[in-house]
Design a protein around this motif. Structure first.
Motif, PDB file in Angstrom:
ATOM      1  N   VAL A   1       0.837  -1.195   0.000  1.00  0.00           N
ATOM      2  CA  VAL A   1       0.000   0.000   0.000  1.00  0.00           C
ATOM      3  C   VAL A   1       0.876   1.251   0.000  1.00  0.00           C
ATOM      4  O   VAL A   1       0.642   2.202  -0.750  1.00  0.00           O
ATOM      5  CB  VAL A   1      -0.927   0.000   1.245  1.00  0.00           C
ATOM      6  N   MET A   2       1.904   1.218   0.847  1.00  0.00           N
ATOM      7  CA  MET A   2       2.781   2.382   0.949  1.00  0.00           C
ATOM      8  C   MET A   2       3.566   2.596  -0.344  1.00  0.00           C
ATOM      9  O   MET A   2       3.708   3.728  -0.818  1.00  0.00           O
ATOM     10  CB  MET A   2       3.734   2.196   2.135  1.00  0.00           C
TER      11      MET A   2
ATOM     12  N   GLU B   1      -2.290   7.734   7.649  1.00  0.00           N
ATOM     13  CA  GLU B   1      -3.406   7.376   6.774  1.00  0.00           C
ATOM     14  C   GLU B   1      -3.634   5.859   6.776  1.00  0.00           C
ATOM     15  O   GLU B   1      -4.768   5.384   6.855  1.00  0.00           O
ATOM     16  CB  GLU B   1      -3.101   7.867   5.356  1.00  0.00           C
ATOM     17  N   LEU B   2      -2.531   5.113   6.713  1.00  0.00           N
ATOM     18  CA  LEU B   2      -2.665   3.652   6.735  1.00  0.00           C
ATOM     19  C   LEU B   2      -3.150   3.168   8.108  1.00  0.00           C
ATOM     20  O   LEU B   2      -3.902   2.208   8.210  1.00  0.00           O
ATOM     21  CB  LEU B   2      -1.332   2.978   6.393  1.00  0.00           C
TER      22      LEU B   2
ATOM     23  N   LYS C   1       1.411   4.243  -2.864  1.00  0.00           N
ATOM     24  CA  LYS C   1       1.187   5.678  -2.613  1.00  0.00           C
ATOM     25  C   LYS C   1       2.410   6.489  -3.016  1.00  0.00           C
ATOM     26  O   LYS C   1       2.306   7.555  -3.616  1.00  0.00           O
ATOM     27  CB  LYS C   1       0.880   5.921  -1.125  1.00  0.00           C
ATOM     28  N   VAL C   2       3.579   5.967  -2.665  1.00  0.00           N
ATOM     29  CA  VAL C   2       4.820   6.695  -2.946  1.00  0.00           C
ATOM     30  C   VAL C   2       5.058   6.771  -4.452  1.00  0.00           C
ATOM     31  O   VAL C   2       5.418   7.816  -4.988  1.00  0.00           O
ATOM     32  CB  VAL C   2       6.013   6.003  -2.246  1.00  0.00           C
TER      33      VAL C   2
ATOM     34  N   PRO D   1      -3.429  10.892  -3.697  1.00  0.00           N
ATOM     35  CA  PRO D   1      -3.763  11.846  -2.630  1.00  0.00           C
ATOM     36  C   PRO D   1      -4.442  11.164  -1.438  1.00  0.00           C
ATOM     37  O   PRO D   1      -4.762   9.965  -1.502  1.00  0.00           O
ATOM     38  CB  PRO D   1      -4.702  12.826  -3.330  1.00  0.00           C
ATOM     39  N   PRO D   2      -4.687  11.918  -0.382  1.00  0.00           N
ATOM     40  CA  PRO D   2      -5.323  11.340   0.808  1.00  0.00           C
ATOM     41  C   PRO D   2      -6.620  10.611   0.460  1.00  0.00           C
ATOM     42  O   PRO D   2      -7.424  11.103  -0.336  1.00  0.00           O
ATOM     43  CB  PRO D   2      -5.609  12.557   1.694  1.00  0.00           C
ATOM     44  N   GLY D   3      -6.794   9.449   1.030  1.00  0.00           N
ATOM     45  CA  GLY D   3      -8.027   8.687   0.834  1.00  0.00           C
ATOM     46  C   GLY D   3      -8.050   7.830  -0.412  1.00  0.00           C
ATOM     47  O   GLY D   3      -9.005   7.091  -0.636  1.00  0.00           O
ATOM     48  N   VAL D   4      -7.017   7.920  -1.244  1.00  0.00           N
ATOM     49  CA  VAL D   4      -6.977   7.116  -2.471  1.00  0.00           C
ATOM     50  C   VAL D   4      -5.962   5.990  -2.292  1.00  0.00           C
ATOM     51  O   VAL D   4      -4.791   6.227  -2.012  1.00  0.00           O
ATOM     52  CB  VAL D   4      -6.586   7.985  -3.689  1.00  0.00           C
ATOM     53  N   PHE D   5      -6.439   4.762  -2.450  1.00  0.00           N
ATOM     54  CA  PHE D   5      -5.585   3.585  -2.283  1.00  0.00           C
ATOM     55  C   PHE D   5      -5.749   2.684  -3.496  1.00  0.00           C
ATOM     56  O   PHE D   5      -6.656   1.864  -3.540  1.00  0.00           O
ATOM     57  CB  PHE D   5      -5.969   2.809  -1.016  1.00  0.00           C
TER      58      PHE D   5
ATOM     59  N   TRP E   1       1.529   9.618   5.669  1.00  0.00           N
ATOM     60  CA  TRP E   1       1.199   8.358   4.992  1.00  0.00           C
ATOM     61  C   TRP E   1       0.963   7.231   6.008  1.00  0.00           C
ATOM     62  O   TRP E   1       0.028   6.443   5.873  1.00  0.00           O
ATOM     63  CB  TRP E   1       2.331   7.961   4.028  1.00  0.00           C
TER      64      TRP E   1
END
Lengths: 208, 475
Positions: free
Chosen positions: A20-21, B368-369, A24-25, A30-34, B365
């Motif tokens: 997940v990380m 958020e997780l 994102k990186v 943006p926040p809330g988007v995975f 981050w």
């Protein structure tokens, strides 16, 4: 022709969030988007309780519901099996978001900061926003694309690369001898909700 | 323990321990070198250790010179019960310590949150220092409470760290994989006015005219921590005539360990140096006939010596000396002897995989997780127990210990916990306004940890970190 797919071995996944990380990186979501998510659940009752992590992402379905409902042709199924969004054609109607049974679509209506209201965007956020808008943008539908740019460089998707347990195996599902194809065959690979008929290209190996 | 009794540990076909006890070193330099050897009784003396004294043989208890009296305690690596005692200065007087706390230098830690009850730590210990300056990446509760000067530290991506995988055994490659030595190096210049604390310390020492002493301290620590003495030509000059920069120090260390061809420039390009692991390193027990203690007869001797030492200061009852036994035993801590039925729940802390101590809570981050994870920010409680107490998923509650300390949180229901336990993840629950991401997220468990002698194990001097609490709904 190579048609990409992924196998996620639930025996190996221990829910560390590295996938997940790394998503994102790499994708500046943006926040809330995975685009890559991790669901956690439990089975059984104490003292025989088992916690299980279930990583999910866009399954790059062969029969994608999101494609059939798209009114502008912005959702495209590539020959290599990956489903992408043409951000210039997307009008942000959210039909695809509603149609996807796996919750893999995100629509960012307004860029939000990670920090409380009133504080300016940090330098990293400014850069993140710029990169996001180059690739996806605000007001359009977005989703995982198996890190298509990395594939073009001959690299695995970021989530596959980051997994410390090697729980994600990526490759050509049309090649019966590829590692993911062999694993699916030998280890009882399954997809989530096959009854929906979307034919996902992400398979799971049973947790035990 | 069974593996050790059967001789089935760290040898061929046996279970291998975490972190090899033996490193034969790089072939070109024979460093880093660490090998255990037997004492006259055949017990293992470790070749390297990460703390300030070896676990065996015990050092001789000495009349204390330190503010935490630690010189007296050969079986522990840390203690908080002396320094957090409201009568700390009386204790120092009793043990004839001639000085009082004056200056504290803090390197990136937030001891207001990481030791125990924040008010006790702050009032009884930290505020006793006359002057506090702190190197820190973010302003934490520590700086908020006690720092006179805050020096913005560089992030690890903005500075050199010459040894990452040594000395900590946790970072060693396991099994038959190659040995590896990694460095961290700056990938960007420090933002704003941040500076690497190593460079600032060199500046401060230079201005105070104590650079030579500082270099001697570094020279002395390298053989212990990084496997062997420095060659004379690589040692830092101790007479203060040379201004060693931090990069120069890093360069000398890696050249000394791996030869001049593997200098800092080499590491800047590659980041990593690997060399083959020997079978003597992996299956070391076969090659080093030492006994790993499974009973600790030397604790008896150590206990008698501390007892006599304390008696010489008129403090015969300072600790419960009966705990210094050869065989492991279990003694109930106050949590287990609490007889007020109101306090019917046990609570404990666990490490969430997303976080490291208290610092990572402020990372957007990771935050958020953590919010995505069902267990990180909630108080995990068995659903049947919650139902009996009229508590539902998401309810805000207080946990209160018999001493009257209480912490607030919200409940997440689970079947994966013993019904009388409440689990709290990470060092969360920040309250400083300078950490807007971390503020008010999760629960600050350590406020329930009591920092007194009754809640301290006399042998290890560790705090009891299981707590008895009552749980009730918050308004």
């Amino acid at each position: 022709m190579t048609r990409y797919g992924m196998v996620i071995d639930l025996k190996r996944c221990y829910g560390c969030y590295a996938c997940v990380m790394s998503c994102k990186v790499k994708n500046h979501t943006p926040p809330g988007v995975f685009w890559a998510r991790l669901l956690k659940g439990e089975t059984g009752t104490f003292p025989n309780t088992v916690r299980q992590a279930l990583p999910v992402l866009c399954f790059q379905c062969d029969e994608p519901s999101c494609l059939t409902v798209c009114p502008t042709g912005a959702t495209i199924k590539l020959d290599n099996g990956i489903v992408i969004v043409d951000k210039d054609k997307c009008i942000g109607c959210s039909y695809c978001k509603m149609a996807c049974p796996y919750g893999a679509r995100y629509l960012v209506e307004e860029w939000q900061s990670y920090f409380p209201e009133g504080l300016p965007l940090t330098e990293l956020e400014v850069m993140q926003r710029q990169l996001w808008e180059e690739k996806s943008g605000v007001g359009v539908s977005t989703k995982c694309d198996f890190c298509r740019d990395r594939l073009e460089e001959g690299r695995d998707p970021a989530c596959v690369n980051a997994c410390p347990a090697n729980a994600r195996i990526f490759g050509d599902l049309d090649d019966p001898y590829s590692e993911p194809s062999q694993l699916i065959k030998k280890s009882r690979g399954f997809v989530l909700h096959p009854e929906l008929g979307n034919k996902p290209r992400v398979y799971y190996l049973p947790p035990r | 323990m069974i593996n050790h009794v059967l001789g089935a540990a760290d040898t061929y076909g046996a279970a291998l321990g975490l972190g090899a006890a033996v490193c034969s070193g790089y072939e070109g330099t024979k460093k880093p070198l660490q090998k255990p050897y037997p004492c006259p009784d055949g017990l293992m003396v470790a070749g390297a250790w990460v703390y300030d004294h070896l676990p065996y043989p015990l050092h001789e208890p000495r009349p204390p010179t330190r503010l935490d009296l630690h010189d007296m305690f050969p079986t522990s690596i840390y203690n908080a019960f002396t320094i957090c005692d409201p009568r700390w200065f009386e204790i120092l007087e009793r043990f004839k310590i001639p000085y009082r706390p004056d200056v504290m230098i803090n390197f990136g830690s937030n001891s207001v949150m990481t030791m125990g009850n924040a008010e006790v730590v702050t009032e009884n210990f930290l505020k006793k220092f006359g002057f506090v300056f702190s190197f820190q990446l973010y302003i934490t509760e520590f700086e908020d409470a006690v720092a006179d000067i805050i020096l913005p530290d560089a992030c690890y991506l903005e500075r050199f760290t010459p040894a990452v995988s040594f000395p900590s055994t946790f970072s060693h490659p396991q099994g038959e994989d190659d040995w590896g030595w990694t460095i961290r190096q700056p990938v960007v210049k420090p933002l704003y006015e941040r500076r690497d604390f190593n460079e600032v310390m060199l500046d401060i020492c230079k201005r105070l005219g104590i650079s030579g002493k500082y270099f001697k301290g570094l020279n002395d620590s390298i053989p212990i921590r990084y496997g062997g003495p420095m060659r004379p030509e690589n040692k830092l000059v101790e007479d203060g005539s040379v201004d060693h920069s931090w990069e120069d120090i890093c360069d000398r260390l890696v050249r000394d360990r791996f030869g001049n061809e593997h200098d800092l420039e080499y590491f800047k390009k590659r980041g990593l140096f690997t060399w083959p692991k020997q079978k003597e390193d992996v299956y070391w027990k076969w090659f080093h006939p030492v006994r790993v203690p499974v009973y600790f007869e030397y604790f008896i001797d150590g206990g008698e010596k501390i007892t006599k030492l304390c008696e010489s200061f008129g403090a015969h009852d300072f600790l419960d000396w009966s705990r210094f036994k050869a065989l492991p035993d279990w003694y109930p801590c106050p949590t287990h002897t609490e007889d007020n039925p109101e306090y019917d729940m046990y609570t404990f802390y666990w490490r969430a995989i997303l976080h490291c101590n208290s610092l990572t809570q402020q990372n957007p981050w990771l935050d958020e997780l953590s919010a995505e994870d069902p267990y990180v920010y909630g108080l995990q409680m068995h659903r049947d127990t919650a139902r009996e107490k009229g508590i539902a998923e998401g309810d805000k509650v207080w946990l209160e210990n018999p001493e009257g300390n209480k912490v607030r949180g919200w409940v997440t229901l689970t079947d994966g916990i013993e019904p009388h336990h409440i689990a709290v993840a990470a060092v969360a629950g920040h309250w400083t306004d300078y950490q807007p991401i971390a503020k008010d997220k999760g629960t600050f468990f350590n406020d329930l940890v009591v920092m007194d002698k009754a809640h301290t194990d006399p042998l290890t001097l560790n705090q009891d970190i299981c707590c008895r609490v009552k749980i009730y709904k918050a308004d």
